[in-house]
Write a protein that holds these residues in place. Structure first.
Motif, PDB file in Angstrom:
ATOM      1  N   PRO A  39      43.251  47.933  37.908  1.00  0.00           N
ATOM      2  CA  PRO A  39      44.359  47.644  36.985  1.00  0.00           C
ATOM      3  C   PRO A  39      43.845  47.026  35.684  1.00  0.00           C
ATOM      4  CG  PRO A  39      44.819  46.810  39.188  1.00  0.00           C
ATOM      5  CD  PRO A  39      43.385  47.207  39.181  1.00  0.00           C
ATOM      6  N   THR A  40      44.500  47.344  34.599  1.00  0.00           N
ATOM      7  CA  THR A  40      44.199  46.705  33.323  1.00  0.00           C
ATOM      8  C   THR A  40      45.037  45.440  33.197  1.00  0.00           C
ATOM      9  OG1 THR A  40      45.926  47.911  32.127  1.00  0.00           O
ATOM     10  CG2 THR A  40      43.755  48.970  32.305  1.00  0.00           C
ATOM     11  N   LEU A  41      44.715  44.628  32.191  1.00  0.00           N
ATOM     12  CA  LEU A  41      45.508  43.416  31.972  1.00  0.00           C
ATOM     13  C   LEU A  41      46.981  43.751  31.775  1.00  0.00           C
ATOM     14  CD1 LEU A  41      43.406  41.043  29.668  1.00  0.00           C
ATOM     15  CD2 LEU A  41      44.309  40.558  31.941  1.00  0.00           C
ATOM     16  N   GLY A  42      47.237  44.838  31.054  1.00  0.00           N
ATOM     17  CA  GLY A  42      48.612  45.224  30.800  1.00  0.00           C
ATOM     18  C   GLY A  42      49.346  45.710  32.030  1.00  0.00           C
ATOM     19  N   ALA A  60      34.533  43.215  53.344  1.00  0.00           N
ATOM     20  CA  ALA A  60      33.435  42.941  52.413  1.00  0.00           C
ATOM     21  C   ALA A  60      33.768  43.494  51.039  1.00  0.00           C
ATOM     22  CB  ALA A  60      32.146  43.581  52.939  1.00  0.00           C
ATOM     23  N   GLY A  61      33.510  42.689  50.007  1.00  0.00           N
ATOM     24  CA  GLY A  61      33.741  43.130  48.642  1.00  0.00           C
ATOM     25  C   GLY A  61      35.125  42.833  48.124  1.00  0.00           C
ATOM     26  N   SER A  62      36.016  42.371  48.980  1.00  0.00           N
ATOM     27  CA  SER A  62      37.381  42.061  48.574  1.00  0.00           C
ATOM     28  C   SER A  62      37.585  40.552  48.597  1.00  0.00           C
ATOM     29  CB  SER A  62      38.401  42.727  49.510  1.00  0.00           C
ATOM     30  OG  SER A  62      38.278  44.141  49.469  1.00  0.00           O
ATOM     31  N   ILE A  63      38.285  40.050  47.590  1.00  0.00           N
ATOM     32  CA  ILE A  63      38.536  38.612  47.550  1.00  0.00           C
ATOM     33  C   ILE A  63      39.808  38.252  48.295  1.00  0.00           C
ATOM     34  CG2 ILE A  63      37.354  38.410  45.331  1.00  0.00           C
ATOM     35  CD1 ILE A  63      40.126  38.040  44.040  1.00  0.00           C
ATOM     36  N   GLY A  64      40.591  39.232  48.685  1.00  0.00           N
ATOM     37  CA  GLY A  64      41.828  38.949  49.391  1.00  0.00           C
ATOM     38  C   GLY A  64      42.251  40.108  50.273  1.00  0.00           C
ATOM     39  N   GLU A  89      44.221  40.606  42.401  1.00  0.00           N
ATOM     40  CA  GLU A  89      42.995  40.505  43.197  1.00  0.00           C
ATOM     41  C   GLU A  89      42.020  41.615  42.832  1.00  0.00           C
ATOM     42  OE1 GLU A  89      44.833  38.349  47.223  1.00  0.00           O
ATOM     43  OE2 GLU A  89      44.159  40.441  47.282  1.00  0.00           O
ATOM     44  N   LEU A  90      42.527  42.833  42.694  1.00  0.00           N
ATOM     45  CA  LEU A  90      41.649  43.951  42.311  1.00  0.00           C
ATOM     46  C   LEU A  90      41.034  43.709  40.938  1.00  0.00           C
ATOM     47  CD1 LEU A  90      43.625  47.141  43.453  1.00  0.00           C
ATOM     48  CD2 LEU A  90      41.468  46.296  44.370  1.00  0.00           C
ATOM     49  N   TRP A  91      41.838  43.205  40.010  1.00  0.00           N
ATOM     50  CA  TRP A  91      41.340  42.952  38.653  1.00  0.00           C
ATOM     51  C   TRP A  91      40.264  41.874  38.677  1.00  0.00           C
ATOM     52  CZ3 TRP A  91      41.069  38.944  35.144  1.00  0.00           C
ATOM     53  CH2 TRP A  91      40.794  39.303  33.819  1.00  0.00           C
ATOM     54  N   VAL A 102      42.489  33.302  31.297  1.00  0.00           N
ATOM     55  CA  VAL A 102      41.330  32.406  31.288  1.00  0.00           C
ATOM     56  C   VAL A 102      40.037  33.213  31.411  1.00  0.00           C
ATOM     57  CG1 VAL A 102      40.106  30.687  32.670  1.00  0.00           C
ATOM     58  CG2 VAL A 102      42.501  30.345  32.104  1.00  0.00           C
ATOM     59  N   VAL A 103      40.011  34.153  32.358  1.00  0.00           N
ATOM     60  CA  VAL A 103      38.809  34.962  32.575  1.00  0.00           C
ATOM     61  C   VAL A 103      38.541  35.854  31.368  1.00  0.00           C
ATOM     62  CG1 VAL A 103      37.751  36.733  34.036  1.00  0.00           C
ATOM     63  CG2 VAL A 103      39.140  34.923  35.071  1.00  0.00           C
ATOM     64  N   GLN A 104      39.601  36.442  30.813  1.00  0.00           N
ATOM     65  CA  GLN A 104      39.434  37.339  29.669  1.00  0.00           C
ATOM     66  C   GLN A 104      38.914  36.582  28.452  1.00  0.00           C
ATOM     67  OE1 GLN A 104      39.556  40.422  29.925  1.00  0.00           O
ATOM     68  NE2 GLN A 104      39.850  41.345  27.915  1.00  0.00           N
ATOM     69  N   ASP A 105      39.417  35.379  28.212  1.00  0.00           N
ATOM     70  CA  ASP A 105      38.940  34.579  27.080  1.00  0.00           C
ATOM     71  C   ASP A 105      37.457  34.246  27.244  1.00  0.00           C
ATOM     72  OD1 ASP A 105      41.325  34.611  25.776  1.00  0.00           O
ATOM     73  OD2 ASP A 105      41.978  32.631  26.426  1.00  0.00           O
ATOM     74  N   TYR A 106      37.061  33.949  28.479  1.00  0.00           N
ATOM     75  CA  TYR A 106      35.646  33.645  28.731  1.00  0.00           C
ATOM     76  C   TYR A 106      34.769  34.863  28.439  1.00  0.00           C
ATOM     77  CZ  TYR A 106      31.331  32.904  31.352  1.00  0.00           C
ATOM     78  OH  TYR A 106      30.007  32.823  31.716  1.00  0.00           O
ATOM     79  N   ARG A 107      35.216  36.026  28.853  1.00  0.00           N
ATOM     80  CA  ARG A 107      34.404  37.231  28.674  1.00  0.00           C
ATOM     81  C   ARG A 107      34.257  37.641  27.211  1.00  0.00           C
ATOM     82  NH1 ARG A 107      34.776  42.089  32.703  1.00  0.00           N
ATOM     83  NH2 ARG A 107      32.881  42.403  31.482  1.00  0.00           N
TER      84      ARG A 107
END
Length: 251
Positions: A100-103, A29-33, A118-120, A174-179
């Motif tokens: 994790p950060t994007l970098g 639960a709570g994990s996407i992978g 996945e964590l990000w 893609v996700v970062q641009d949306y945010r």
């Protein structure tokens, strides 16, 4: 190639299947992978180890003190118990799981890229609209499959570089641009579309590419991999003239 809307419909259907899979206990639960869940388990096990060591250290110190001063008495025992609970509580709460950060995503072994991504993505879900959350959950399943194929790839192979671009750059980009788009503007229609819809279409496209890459790696078609991901390089990375183009148009 299917249109973005057709691809989104296909992925949404897969998202419903993934949700059924989760309800059946397929993933933690709570994990996407599975890989992000495994990283969380590793963190928990390390934390439990530190908690046990901290309690043992408290009692060892109490025993040493008792030998030196010829007993610590009931007061010392009570203080030792209190110190044990405090040490247990502190190490149960800290350190927290680091997102994790994007970098950080593309650092180190490409085989660890999937788990970090996945964590990000899990950390981004609260800020995403419901259709995008379903797509992210589906992508989590696909990343698990991709991770298995990455176990067989040499770090220096061009295919590893392409996977880094797809999973470590295009997807989070893609996700970062949306945010970056103000929340009040994300549902605003412009020219028949909105950032929310564009995010779903972009995630659907990337989901399809992840599936394609996974299948190519499984079949050993490594030469085709570079050709397939060039489209994403153009759409989400460097344009024809080498200029950066955003994954989502900003209002």
């Amino acid at each position: 190639m299917a249109s973005p809307s057709q691809e989104s419909d296909r992925i949404l259907a897969g998202a419903r299947q993934s949700l059924d899979h989760q309800r059946a206990g397929g993933r933690r639960a709570g994990s996407i992978g599975r890989q992000s869940a495994a990283l969380k388990r590793q963190h928990l096990l390390r934390k439990l180890g530190r908690m046990g060591m901290a309690v043992l250290a408290v009692w060892f110190a109490a025993i040493v003190a008792g030998l030196v001063i010829d007993g610590i008495g009931w007061t010392g025992i009570i203080l030792t118990i209190i110190a044990s609970f405090v040490a247990f509580g502190v190490f149960a709460r800290y350190p927290k799981m680091k997102v994790p950060t994007l970098g950080d995503l593309n650092k180190g072994d490409v085989k660890a890229l999937v788990g970090r991504t996945e964590l990000w993505l899990e950390a981004q879900r609260p800020a995403l609209p419901a259709p995008a959350v379903q797509l992210v959950d589906t992508i989590g399943l696909q990343l698990d499959a991709l991770g298995k194929q990455l176990q067989e790839i040499d770090q220096t192979h061009p295919a590893a570089v392409q996977v880094r671009k797809l999973v470590g750059e295009h997807l989070p980009g893609v996700v970062q641009d949306y945010r970056k788009i103000p929340a009040q503007l994300r549902q605003e229609d412009r020219a028949g579309s909105s950032p929310d819809k564009q995010l779903a279409e972009s995630l659907g496209l990337i989901s399809g590419e992840i599936d394609s890459v996974t299948r190519q790696l499984a079949s050993g078609a490594l030469d085709d991999l570079a050709i397939k991901t060039r489209y994403l390089d153009y759409k989400y990375g460097a344009g024809v003239e080498g200029e950066d183009t955003p994954a989502l148009p900003r209002p």
